[in-house]
Scaffold this motif. Structure first.
Motif, short mmCIF file in Angstrom:
data_model
loop_
_atom_site.label_atom_id
_atom_site.label_comp_id
_atom_site.label_asym_id
_atom_site.label_seq_id
_atom_site.Cartn_x
_atom_site.Cartn_y
_atom_site.Cartn_z
N ARG A 180 0.84 -1.21 0.00
CA ARG A 180 0.00 0.00 0.00
C ARG A 180 0.87 1.26 0.00
O ARG A 180 0.54 2.26 -0.64
CB ARG A 180 -0.95 -0.01 1.19
CG ARG A 180 -2.06 -1.02 1.01
CD ARG A 180 -3.10 -0.89 2.08
NE ARG A 180 -4.13 -1.87 1.84
CZ ARG A 180 -4.84 -2.45 2.77
NH1 ARG A 180 -4.67 -2.13 4.03
NH2 ARG A 180 -5.76 -3.34 2.47
N GLY A 181 1.97 1.20 0.71
CA GLY A 181 2.91 2.31 0.71
C GLY A 181 3.49 2.56 -0.67
O GLY A 181 3.67 3.70 -1.09
N LEU A 182 3.76 1.47 -1.39
CA LEU A 182 4.24 1.61 -2.77
C LEU A 182 3.19 2.27 -3.65
O LEU A 182 3.52 3.15 -4.47
CB LEU A 182 4.57 0.23 -3.35
CG LEU A 182 5.90 -0.36 -2.90
CD1 LEU A 182 5.96 -1.85 -3.21
CD2 LEU A 182 7.03 0.39 -3.58
N GLN A 183 1.95 1.87 -3.50
CA GLN A 183 0.87 2.51 -4.27
C GLN A 183 0.82 4.00 -3.98
O GLN A 183 0.71 4.82 -4.89
CB GLN A 183 -0.48 1.86 -3.93
CG GLN A 183 -0.62 0.44 -4.40
CD GLN A 183 -1.87 -0.22 -3.85
OE1 GLN A 183 -2.40 0.16 -2.81
NE2 GLN A 183 -2.34 -1.23 -4.55
N ARG A 184 0.93 4.34 -2.72
CA ARG A 184 0.91 5.74 -2.31
C ARG A 184 2.08 6.51 -2.92
O ARG A 184 1.94 7.64 -3.37
CB ARG A 184 0.93 5.83 -0.78
CG ARG A 184 0.14 6.94 -0.20
CD ARG A 184 -0.03 6.90 1.32
NE ARG A 184 0.82 5.99 2.06
CZ ARG A 184 0.44 4.78 2.53
NH1 ARG A 184 -0.77 4.33 2.31
NH2 ARG A 184 1.28 4.02 3.21
N MET A 185 3.25 5.86 -2.92
CA MET A 185 4.43 6.51 -3.48
C MET A 185 4.22 6.84 -4.96
O MET A 185 4.59 7.93 -5.41
CB MET A 185 5.67 5.61 -3.32
CG MET A 185 6.15 5.48 -1.89
SD MET A 185 7.54 4.34 -1.74
CE MET A 185 8.89 5.41 -2.26
N VAL A 186 3.62 5.91 -5.69
CA VAL A 186 3.36 6.15 -7.12
C VAL A 186 2.30 7.25 -7.27
O VAL A 186 2.45 8.16 -8.09
CB VAL A 186 2.93 4.85 -7.83
CG1 VAL A 186 2.45 5.13 -9.25
CG2 VAL A 186 4.09 3.85 -7.84
N GLN A 190 6.49 9.94 -6.28
CA GLN A 190 7.78 9.85 -5.59
C GLN A 190 8.88 9.50 -6.59
O GLN A 190 8.62 9.02 -7.69
CB GLN A 190 7.72 8.79 -4.49
CG GLN A 190 6.73 9.10 -3.38
CD GLN A 190 7.20 10.22 -2.50
OE1 GLN A 190 8.38 10.31 -2.16
NE2 GLN A 190 6.28 11.09 -2.10
N TYR A 191 10.10 9.69 -6.17
CA TYR A 191 11.28 9.45 -7.00
C TYR A 191 11.40 7.95 -7.33
O TYR A 191 11.20 7.09 -6.48
CB TYR A 191 12.52 9.95 -6.25
CG TYR A 191 13.80 9.87 -7.02
CD1 TYR A 191 13.94 10.48 -8.26
CD2 TYR A 191 14.89 9.18 -6.50
CE1 TYR A 191 15.13 10.42 -8.96
CE2 TYR A 191 16.09 9.11 -7.19
CZ TYR A 191 16.20 9.73 -8.42
OH TYR A 191 17.38 9.66 -9.12
N LEU A 222 11.72 1.91 -6.31
CA LEU A 222 12.41 0.65 -6.58
C LEU A 222 13.04 0.06 -5.33
O LEU A 222 13.04 -1.16 -5.14
CB LEU A 222 13.47 0.85 -7.67
CG LEU A 222 12.92 1.16 -9.06
CD1 LEU A 222 14.06 1.55 -10.00
CD2 LEU A 222 12.14 -0.02 -9.60
N THR A 223 13.55 0.90 -4.46
CA THR A 223 14.11 0.44 -3.20
C THR A 223 13.04 -0.25 -2.36
O THR A 223 13.27 -1.32 -1.78
CB THR A 223 14.74 1.62 -2.42
OG1 THR A 223 15.79 2.18 -3.22
CG2 THR A 223 15.29 1.18 -1.08
N GLN A 224 11.87 0.34 -2.31
CA GLN A 224 10.77 -0.25 -1.55
C GLN A 224 10.24 -1.52 -2.20
O GLN A 224 9.85 -2.47 -1.51
CB GLN A 224 9.64 0.77 -1.35
CG GLN A 224 10.01 1.89 -0.41
CD GLN A 224 10.50 1.38 0.94
OE1 GLN A 224 9.88 0.53 1.57
NE2 GLN A 224 11.65 1.87 1.37
N VAL A 225 10.21 -1.57 -3.53
CA VAL A 225 9.81 -2.79 -4.23
C VAL A 225 10.78 -3.92 -3.87
O VAL A 225 10.36 -5.05 -3.58
CB VAL A 225 9.76 -2.58 -5.76
CG1 VAL A 225 9.65 -3.90 -6.49
CG2 VAL A 225 8.61 -1.66 -6.14
N SER A 226 12.05 -3.62 -3.86
CA SER A 226 13.06 -4.62 -3.52
C SER A 226 12.87 -5.12 -2.08
O SER A 226 12.94 -6.33 -1.83
CB SER A 226 14.46 -4.02 -3.68
OG SER A 226 15.44 -4.95 -3.30
N ALA A 227 12.63 -4.22 -1.16
CA ALA A 227 12.42 -4.61 0.23
C ALA A 227 11.18 -5.49 0.38
O ALA A 227 11.19 -6.48 1.12
CB ALA A 227 12.30 -3.37 1.11
N THR A 228 10.13 -5.13 -0.34
CA THR A 228 8.89 -5.91 -0.29
C THR A 228 9.10 -7.29 -0.88
O THR A 228 8.64 -8.30 -0.33
CB THR A 228 7.76 -5.17 -1.03
OG1 THR A 228 7.60 -3.87 -0.45
CG2 THR A 228 6.45 -5.92 -0.93
#
Length: 97
Positions: free
Chosen positions: A27-33, A37-38, A43-49
Protein backbone atom coordinates in the motif's frame (compact mmCIF):
# COMPACT_ATOMS: atom_id res chain seq x y z
CA UNK A 1 -14.92 -31.28 10.22
CA UNK A 2 -11.19 -31.97 10.17
CA UNK A 3 -8.81 -29.08 10.62
CA UNK A 4 -5.91 -29.19 8.14
CA UNK A 5 -2.53 -30.03 9.61
CA UNK A 6 -0.02 -27.96 7.67
CA UNK A 7 3.59 -27.43 8.68
CA UNK A 8 3.17 -23.69 9.19
CA UNK A 9 0.20 -23.99 11.57
CA UNK A 10 2.30 -23.55 14.74
CA UNK A 11 3.57 -20.22 13.40
CA UNK A 12 0.38 -19.12 11.66
CA UNK A 13 -0.04 -15.96 13.75
CA UNK A 14 3.55 -14.89 12.99
CA UNK A 15 3.02 -15.45 9.27
CA UNK A 16 -0.22 -13.49 9.28
CA UNK A 17 1.45 -10.61 11.11
CA UNK A 18 4.33 -10.60 8.64
CA UNK A 19 1.98 -10.76 5.64
CA UNK A 20 -0.04 -7.84 7.00
CA UNK A 21 3.17 -5.83 7.27
CA UNK A 22 4.01 -6.72 3.68
CA UNK A 23 0.50 -5.67 2.67
CA UNK A 24 1.24 -2.32 4.30
CA UNK A 25 4.45 -2.08 2.31
CA UNK A 26 2.52 -2.66 -0.93
CA UNK A 27 0.00 0.00 0.00
CA UNK A 28 2.91 2.31 0.71
CA UNK A 29 4.24 1.61 -2.77
CA UNK A 30 0.87 2.51 -4.27
CA UNK A 31 0.91 5.74 -2.31
CA UNK A 32 4.43 6.51 -3.48
CA UNK A 33 3.36 6.15 -7.12
CA UNK A 34 0.20 8.21 -6.54
CA UNK A 35 2.34 10.94 -4.97
CA UNK A 36 4.87 10.88 -7.82
CA UNK A 37 7.78 9.85 -5.59
CA UNK A 38 11.28 9.45 -7.00
CA UNK A 39 11.81 6.28 -9.10
CA UNK A 40 14.78 4.99 -7.12
CA UNK A 41 12.90 5.35 -3.83
CA UNK A 42 10.03 3.30 -5.25
CA UNK A 43 12.41 0.65 -6.58
CA UNK A 44 14.11 0.44 -3.20
CA UNK A 45 10.77 -0.25 -1.55
CA UNK A 46 9.81 -2.79 -4.23
CA UNK A 47 13.06 -4.62 -3.52
CA UNK A 48 12.42 -4.61 0.23
CA UNK A 49 8.89 -5.91 -0.29
CA UNK A 50 10.11 -8.65 -2.62
CA UNK A 51 12.72 -9.73 -0.08
CA UNK A 52 10.10 -9.83 2.66
CA UNK A 53 7.84 -12.07 0.56
CA UNK A 54 10.77 -14.30 -0.36
CA UNK A 55 11.62 -14.66 3.33
CA UNK A 56 8.07 -15.73 4.19
CA UNK A 57 7.99 -18.19 1.30
CA UNK A 58 11.31 -19.78 2.31
CA UNK A 59 10.16 -20.18 5.90
CA UNK A 60 6.90 -21.80 4.82
CA UNK A 61 8.81 -24.06 2.42
CA UNK A 62 11.14 -25.08 5.24
CA UNK A 63 8.17 -25.96 7.42
CA UNK A 64 6.57 -27.85 4.53
CA UNK A 65 9.70 -29.94 4.10
CA UNK A 66 10.07 -30.57 7.81
CA UNK A 67 6.45 -31.49 8.36
CA UNK A 68 4.43 -32.43 5.28
CA UNK A 69 7.23 -33.99 3.23
CA UNK A 70 8.83 -35.70 6.23
CA UNK A 71 5.49 -37.23 7.26
CA UNK A 72 4.82 -38.36 3.70
CA UNK A 73 8.27 -39.96 3.54
CA UNK A 74 7.40 -41.99 6.63
CA UNK A 75 4.13 -43.06 4.97
CA UNK A 76 5.95 -43.90 1.75
CA UNK A 77 4.48 -44.92 -1.56
CA UNK A 78 2.51 -42.62 -3.82
CA UNK A 79 1.92 -40.08 -1.02
CA UNK A 80 5.66 -39.63 -0.56
CA UNK A 81 6.26 -39.31 -4.28
CA UNK A 82 3.50 -36.72 -4.59
CA UNK A 83 4.81 -34.58 -1.71
CA UNK A 84 8.38 -34.74 -3.01
CA UNK A 85 7.22 -33.67 -6.47
CA UNK A 86 5.19 -30.80 -4.96
CA UNK A 87 8.21 -29.64 -2.96
CA UNK A 88 10.48 -29.86 -5.98
CA UNK A 89 8.03 -27.82 -8.06
CA UNK A 90 7.72 -25.21 -5.30
CA UNK A 91 11.49 -24.90 -5.04
CA UNK A 92 11.76 -24.50 -8.81
CA UNK A 93 9.15 -21.70 -8.75
CA UNK A 94 11.02 -19.91 -5.95
CA UNK A 95 14.33 -20.17 -7.77
CA UNK A 96 12.79 -18.72 -10.93
CA UNK A 97 11.16 -15.82 -9.10
Amino acid sequence: MNTPDHGYMQNKAKYLTRLRLIEGQVRGLQRMVEEDQYCIDILTQVSATSKALKSVSLKILDEHLGHCVANAAITGGAVAEEKLEEASDAIARLVRS
